[in-house]
Design a protein around this motif. Structure first.
Motif, PDB file in Angstrom:
ATOM      1  N   ARG A 210     -43.027  60.309 -85.529  1.00  0.00           N
ATOM      2  CA  ARG A 210     -41.786  59.825 -84.914  1.00  0.00           C
ATOM      3  C   ARG A 210     -42.078  58.687 -83.934  1.00  0.00           C
ATOM      4  NH1 ARG A 210     -39.683  64.677 -83.490  1.00  0.00           N
ATOM      5  NH2 ARG A 210     -38.708  64.939 -85.515  1.00  0.00           N
ATOM      6  N   LYS A 211     -43.223  58.799 -83.281  1.00  0.00           N
ATOM      7  CA  LYS A 211     -43.602  57.752 -82.322  1.00  0.00           C
ATOM      8  C   LYS A 211     -44.282  56.560 -82.999  1.00  0.00           C
ATOM      9  CE  LYS A 211     -44.255  61.034 -78.574  1.00  0.00           C
ATOM     10  NZ  LYS A 211     -45.257  61.955 -78.005  1.00  0.00           N
TER      11      LYS A 211
ATOM     12  N   ARG B   9     -39.061  58.968 -89.521  1.00  0.00           N
ATOM     13  CA  ARG B   9     -38.714  57.802 -88.707  1.00  0.00           C
ATOM     14  C   ARG B   9     -37.216  57.537 -88.707  1.00  0.00           C
ATOM     15  NH1 ARG B   9     -41.628  55.109 -85.151  1.00  0.00           N
ATOM     16  NH2 ARG B   9     -41.495  53.033 -86.042  1.00  0.00           N
ATOM     17  N   SER B  10     -36.568  57.850 -89.828  1.00  0.00           N
ATOM     18  CA  SER B  10     -35.130  57.591 -89.873  1.00  0.00           C
ATOM     19  C   SER B  10     -34.328  58.824 -89.437  1.00  0.00           C
ATOM     20  CB  SER B  10     -34.725  57.160 -91.289  1.00  0.00           C
ATOM     21  OG  SER B  10     -35.045  58.189 -92.199  1.00  0.00           O
TER      22      SER B  10
ATOM     23  N   TYR C 172     -35.833  47.427 -89.408  1.00  0.00           N
ATOM     24  CA  TYR C 172     -34.385  47.607 -89.527  1.00  0.00           C
ATOM     25  C   TYR C 172     -33.997  48.196 -90.888  1.00  0.00           C
ATOM     26  CZ  TYR C 172     -29.395  46.651 -89.529  1.00  0.00           C
ATOM     27  OH  TYR C 172     -28.032  46.788 -89.602  1.00  0.00           O
TER      28      TYR C 172
ATOM     29  N   GLU D  64     -37.321  51.362 -91.915  1.00  0.00           N
ATOM     30  CA  GLU D  64     -37.425  52.508 -91.006  1.00  0.00           C
ATOM     31  C   GLU D  64     -36.086  52.841 -90.354  1.00  0.00           C
ATOM     32  OE1 GLU D  64     -40.893  53.049 -88.815  1.00  0.00           O
ATOM     33  OE2 GLU D  64     -42.068  51.589 -89.931  1.00  0.00           O
TER      34      GLU D  64
ATOM     35  N   LEU E  77     -34.478  51.745 -87.822  1.00  0.00           N
ATOM     36  CA  LEU E  77     -34.433  51.907 -86.375  1.00  0.00           C
ATOM     37  C   LEU E  77     -33.216  51.188 -85.818  1.00  0.00           C
ATOM     38  CD1 LEU E  77     -38.149  51.482 -85.167  1.00  0.00           C
ATOM     39  CD2 LEU E  77     -36.992  53.496 -86.053  1.00  0.00           C
ATOM     40  N   SER E  78     -32.758  51.660 -84.673  1.00  0.00           N
ATOM     41  CA  SER E  78     -31.620  51.006 -84.030  1.00  0.00           C
ATOM     42  C   SER E  78     -32.100  49.716 -83.360  1.00  0.00           C
ATOM     43  CB  SER E  78     -31.019  51.929 -82.978  1.00  0.00           C
ATOM     44  OG  SER E  78     -31.946  52.091 -81.926  1.00  0.00           O
TER      45      SER E  78
ATOM     46  N   GLU F  21     -31.852  48.946 -80.308  1.00  0.00           N
ATOM     47  CA  GLU F  21     -32.535  49.292 -79.052  1.00  0.00           C
ATOM     48  C   GLU F  21     -34.007  49.637 -79.322  1.00  0.00           C
ATOM     49  OE1 GLU F  21     -29.590  50.465 -79.928  1.00  0.00           O
ATOM     50  OE2 GLU F  21     -28.242  49.766 -78.336  1.00  0.00           O
ATOM     51  N   GLU F  22     -34.206  50.439 -80.362  1.00  0.00           N
ATOM     52  CA  GLU F  22     -35.581  50.841 -80.694  1.00  0.00           C
ATOM     53  C   GLU F  22     -36.411  49.639 -81.141  1.00  0.00           C
ATOM     54  OE1 GLU F  22     -35.073  55.403 -82.329  1.00  0.00           O
ATOM     55  OE2 GLU F  22     -34.249  53.765 -83.533  1.00  0.00           O
TER      56      GLU F  22
ATOM     57  N   ALA G  43     -37.393  47.602 -78.170  1.00  0.00           N
ATOM     58  CA  ALA G  43     -38.493  48.237 -77.427  1.00  0.00           C
ATOM     59  C   ALA G  43     -39.806  48.085 -78.186  1.00  0.00           C
ATOM     60  CB  ALA G  43     -38.174  49.709 -77.202  1.00  0.00           C
ATOM     61  N   SER G  44     -39.714  48.219 -79.498  1.00  0.00           N
ATOM     62  CA  SER G  44     -40.936  48.178 -80.306  1.00  0.00           C
ATOM     63  C   SER G  44     -41.544  46.773 -80.351  1.00  0.00           C
ATOM     64  CB  SER G  44     -40.604  48.656 -81.719  1.00  0.00           C
ATOM     65  OG  SER G  44     -41.698  48.510 -82.570  1.00  0.00           O
TER      66      SER G  44
END
Lengths: 365, 189
Positions: free
Chosen positions: B19-20, B67-68, B147, B150, B152-153, B155-156, B159-160
């Motif tokens: 997850r990380k 991850r999703s 996007y 995975e 991810l939003s 925001e994520e 950050a990533s």
């Protein structure tokens, strides 16, 4: 204008992406799809976006696979060679037979300890018990399975002292008598006990060439020793650095740390050649877990860059502080004892490994 | 039967690592599952390469699910991986049967129809997209992968990839997508 909006909903980039990624709710999806059936332009836009997403996903998968491949050195699966297995089994049987014959599982030093315990008990016991008939006496002096190997009964007469008894045994075997002492360890500088010296001589004449020994790891089985905790001795060397924690993930990370040469430097600046780690029993293969019965402790010994790493698979891992204070001690010519807190774990080493072990143990000196 | 807590606890830690975004967890799972998976695939008309591919594929699927946020504990991770490999390998064998009809492997059942996803993935345009991706910058490639793959939003992703905020990441995503479309056009023409 809902109708106009519906006709061109695919021109809304966010909505189109959310639709393709399946992030729209059911009601929204139903009206979007209702118009998709009638709108060729929208169908094309959706199709293009789906291909874009599919291509990116595929690329993402491929990239992850490539990175994964880099991380793991994929070894080809070795097929089982039954001839090798049979040869290994035969070797084990021979070794065990020879081992039992020579009664070497635990060296005389440990037996001395048993004698000493027995001596103390009998010193405290009434005289008539000491004067017991020979047969009874022989039974009394049997050690109580302390190290998983039976020690033979003491010979001699009922009135013979312990030291005399041992001398008798030694004479029966045609060996020099073993000095009576409660000191069960020996310094490199001191004279080695006779049996250890014998074993060393035997090894030196019979063992294969050291340079030919290229085995990088071996499994050994430790036995809990129910003796009183060993006292510090001059030749005991403290393992300087141990894996912190017992989780496999942690252990993997620690492996990297431990492989650094500086990790082997002790607080006093000297070096030792053996590193102690612990892992969970769950990290063992199912077959090995089944073997983990009673007080047996499966242990992996590995040679890593000139260092020996002993990995103990423990039922209940000990704390970091206990692990850090652990010690490994050579007992006799081919056995070692690991002290973990108040627990003593004894190991009989395979012949080639015992040489490496003793050599590593002497690194600190 | 409920899986043992011991294994669940350990699996939970591995899932948390995934997850990380820690790929070390996949390497660990690969090593741990290598033997049973290789054994299964090789026993069922596969090769070592097939087995390796199947195991990697199943780990990629696990990665995607976790991850999703679509992964749910129903069994141990090793069970999930084995079941995934079985499905993947059945489909692979069925596909081979369609391409090279023989009598091999009568036990494998499949409706023989590729799924909607498969039909998209098989298309030439998807291959073009993959080629076009290689022509855009590394950062754009990462962003679009995070996007679309995975999921991810914003925001994520911000950050990533170290963007100031989600709005910046979104603007960058738009630019990257345009760059990809341009590369696609160039490849198509």
């Amino acid at each position: 204008m809902p109708a106009q909006h519906n006709l061109h909903w695919t021109s809304d980039e966010d909505l189109l992406e959310r639709y393709v990624l399946g992030q729209v709710d059911v009601s929204e999806r139903s009206w979007l799809e209702a118009h998709l059936h009638e709108c060729v332009q929208c169908q094309q836009a959706v199709r293009a976006e789906q291909e874009l997403a599919a291509g990116i996903r595929e690329a993402g998968r491929e990239m992850l696979k490539a990175r994964l491949k880099e991380r793991i050195a994929v070894q080809p699966l070795r097929r089982i060679n039954w001839y090798q297995v049979a040869a290994a089994a035969a070797t084990i049987v021979i070794l065990v037979t020879v081992g039992i014959h020579n009664r070497w599982f635990f060296s005389d030093e440990v037996k001395h300890e048993v004698f000493t315990e027995q001596e103390q008990k009998e010193a405290a016991a009434p005289a008539d018990k000491i004067e017991a008939p020979q047969e009874d006496r022989a039974a009394q002096t049997q050690p109580h399975g302390a190290v998983g190997e039976p020690v033979p009964a003491i010979g001699g007469t009922a009135t013979t002292s312990k030291s005399e008894g041992r001398r008798d045994i030694a004479e029966e075997k045609g060996r020099e008598p073993i000095p009576v002492t409660t000191e069960k360890r020996f310094d490199a500088g001191d004279q080695e006990p006779q049996l250890a010296a014998d074993a060393r001589r035997k090894r030196e004449t019979a063992a294969p060439d050291r340079s030919a020994f290229d085995e990088v790891e071996t499994w050994v089985e430790g036995r809990m020793i129910s003796l009183r905790p060993a006292e510090p001795a001059a030749d005991k060397f403290v393992v300087p650095q141990v894996a912190r924690g017992y989780e496999r993930l942690q252990a993997r990370k620690e492996d990297r740390k431990l492989s650094k040469p500086e990790a082997l430097i002790q607080a006093d600046g000297s070096t030792a050649g053996i590193i102690l780690e612990q892992k969970e029993i769950g990290d063992l293969s199912p077959a090995q877990q089944q073997r983990q019965k009673g007080d047996a402790i499966q242990t992996l010994i590995q040679r890593k860059r000139g260092t020996l790493v002993m990995t103990l698979y423990l039922d209940r891992p000990v704390s970091d502080s206990v692990l850090q204070a652990a010690s490994v001690e050579s007992v006799g010519a081919d056995s070692v004892v690991v002290q973990l807190g108040s627990q003593l774990i004894g190991y009989k080493l395979p012949p080639a490994w015992s040489e490496v072990f003793i050599r590593q143990a002497k690194v600190k000196r | 039967m409920k899986p043992s807590l011991f294994f669940l606890h350990r699996d939970a830690r591995l899932v948390d690592l995934i997850r990380k975004g820690d790929e070390e967890a996949l390497a660990i799972l690969f090593e741990e599952n290598r033997r049973p998976i290789y054994s299964y695939v090789i026993r069922n008309s596969g090769t070592v390469d097939d087995a390796e591919d199947m195991l990697q594929e199943s780990l990629v699927i696990l990665w995607e699910r976790v991850r999703s946020g679509r992964f749910e504990y129903a069994a141990k991770l090793s069970t999930f991986i084995f079941a995934t490999v079985k499905n993947l390998w059945s489909r692979r064998l069925a596909k081979r049967r369609r391409e090279y009809p023989t009598e091999l492997d009568p036990e494998v059942h499949s409706d023989g129809n590729p799924s909607a996803l498969e039909s998209i993935i098989d298309s030439e345009n998807v291959e073009l997209v993959r080629k076009a991706l290689r022509k855009i910058g590394e950062q754009c490639r990462k962003l679009l992968t995070l996007y679309y793959w995975e999921e991810l939003s914003m925001e994520e992703i911000a950050a990533s990839l170290g963007f100031a905020n989600a709005a910046t990441a979104k603007a960058k995503k738009y630019q990257c997508k345009e760059a990809l479309k341009k590369a696609l056009q160039q490849l198509g023409s």
